[in-house]
Design a protein around this motif. Structure first.
Motif, PDB file in Angstrom:
ATOM      1  N   TRP A  83      -3.140  -5.385  -2.729  1.00 52.20           N
ATOM      2  CA  TRP A  83      -1.880  -5.227  -1.991  1.00 52.20           C
ATOM      3  C   TRP A  83      -1.530  -6.520  -1.245  1.00 52.20           C
ATOM      4  CZ3 TRP A  83      -5.851  -1.478  -0.906  1.00 52.20           C
ATOM      5  CH2 TRP A  83      -5.791  -0.361  -1.737  1.00 52.20           C
ATOM      6  N   HIS A 141      -1.340   0.589  -7.398  1.00 52.50           N
ATOM      7  CA  HIS A 141       0.012   0.318  -6.913  1.00 52.50           C
ATOM      8  C   HIS A 141       1.049   0.417  -8.020  1.00 52.50           C
ATOM      9  CE1 HIS A 141      -1.834  -3.339  -8.402  1.00 52.50           C
ATOM     10  NE2 HIS A 141      -0.652  -3.885  -8.557  1.00 52.50           N
ATOM     11  N   ARG A 155      -0.231  -8.959  -3.792  1.00 57.86           N
ATOM     12  CA  ARG A 155       1.168  -8.688  -4.117  1.00 57.86           C
ATOM     13  C   ARG A 155       2.095  -9.198  -3.024  1.00 57.86           C
ATOM     14  NH1 ARG A 155       3.988  -5.202  -7.426  1.00 57.86           N
ATOM     15  NH2 ARG A 155       5.981  -4.471  -6.622  1.00 57.86           N
ATOM     16  N   MET A 198       0.849  -1.186   0.000  1.00 53.73           N
ATOM     17  CA  MET A 198       0.000   0.000   0.000  1.00 53.73           C
ATOM     18  C   MET A 198       0.887   1.239   0.000  1.00 53.73           C
ATOM     19  SD  MET A 198      -2.979   1.085   2.711  1.00 53.73           S
ATOM     20  CE  MET A 198      -3.808  -0.450   2.496  1.00 53.73           C
TER      21      MET A 198
END
Length: 354
Positions: free
Chosen positions: A156, A65, A159, A1
């Motif tokens: 996020w 992102h 990821r 984030m």
């Protein structure tokens, strides 16, 4: 984030997240107070401001992102589909006020009526929302793919699963979250890393607190003395009654065989243990180009997203062929990067071609 206040209510920008705060922002942008900001039919904003706002709203959801410079260089398609209506791009070779190239003042009345009917059919025909295909390269990313499979609460978190080594691509450990998948790739996630497959802390704590009481109840029941047998049972039975008890009685034809079915709790042990967080019903969906398997915690990327008349497979909180999407298309058409050479393409993120 990237931003600690990424789900703030002041900006109210929808993101790829299951958070209740994101649901509030989604409602604010669709039917709430901030929905009027993206309606450009009556606005005092300039054309530049309308395009910039549309780009800001869409980029907040599609790959927030990813930095803007990297997005335009590697994830923006080289040939952006044209989203303008046919009437605006028609050839103006005809007569006066003619946008289809026909000299209406030389045609008979019957031919003019047929031509008007044909134009009406062309305008009423719904075009495919090809403007949403601008985000097809973002949907190919492995972290966005994991979020679309509902294996992570946000993009996020998806990821983070990739970077921390909890994801396998075609059976091989993969830790590059920028990889773009090819049709046929299979992505597997470690079940212990998927949060909604684990018991929430409040459930586990309640089970731990209830276990001592259950054990005490069991011990108390075992310590209670058994009831003494009745006098009739303690008396010696007669030989006739003993023989009758030992000889089995055949079941009568009127009696039915009763089968005991297991309780529903017995079936629950064979199901996938889902523990979804609250307020996630608007976000639980699987796109058509993904084939997931929650039993094995894996999914297959079948094909690239497509669009047809009145439908787009790119999930977006805004209308796939609305004003926001068209204005963002106009922004990126004017600011698209120059053509990339073969050497530059080799320097970009991993792009699997199958």
């Amino acid at each position: 984030m990237r931003d600690a206040n990424v789900l703030g209510h002041t900006r109210a920008l929808p993101r790829m997240s299951w958070s209740p705060h994101n649901l509030f922002n989604l409602i604010s942008r669709t039917v709430g107070k901030k929905a009027s900001e993206a309606r450009f039919n009556r606005t005092s904003q300039s054309l530049f401001q309308q395009r910039w706002l549309s780009k800001r709203l869409l980029r907040a959801y599609h790959g927030d992102h990813i930095p803007e410079k990297i997005f335009k260089r590697w994830y923006l398609p080289q040939t952006i589909p044209d989203v303008r209506p046919r009437k605006a791009t028609a050839n103006l070779r005809g007569g006066r006020n003619d946008d289809l190239g026909t000299d209406t003042w030389r045609m008979s009345r019957r031919a003019q009526e047929l031509e008007k009917a044909r134009r009406r059919d062309v305008e009423e025909q719904k075009l495919a929302p090809v403007g949403s295909l601008m985000w097809a390269e973002v949907e190919r990313r492995i972290d966005v793919f994991i979020f679309r499979c509902c294996f992570a609460h946000s993009v996020w978190e998806a990821r983070r699963l990739v970077v921390h080594g909890n994801v396998r691509l075609n059976g091989v450990l993969h830790q590059n979250a920028n990889t773009r998948l090819a049709p046929g790739d299979m992505v597997s996630v470690d079940p212990s890393a998927i949060r909604f497959l684990q018991k929430p802390p409040e459930l586990s704590s309640s089970e731990n607190t209830s276990s001592p009481s259950d054990s005490s109840t069991t011990s108390a029941s075992s310590e209670t003395p058994s009831t003494p047998p009745s006098s009739s049972a303690s008396s010696d039975p007669s030989p006739s009654s003993t023989s009758e008890a030992q000889s089995p009685t055949p079941p009568s034809p009127s009696q039915k065989t009763i089968t005991i079915t297991p309780t529903p709790s017995a079936y629950l042990t064979t199901l996938t243990p889902f523990h979804p967080p609250p307020y996630i019903s608007p976000f639980i969906f699987i796109p058509a180009y993904i084939e997931p398997s929650f039993a094995t915690c894996s999914a297959i990327y079948l094909r690239h997203p497509t669009a047809r008349s009145g439908y787009s497979e790119i999930a977006t909180p805004y209308e796939a062929d609305g004003e926001v999407m068209r204005s963002a298309w106009e922004w990126y058409v004017a600011t698209r990067p120059r053509m990339r050479s073969a050497r530059k393409l080799r320097e970009g993120p991993e792009n699997r071609v199958g």
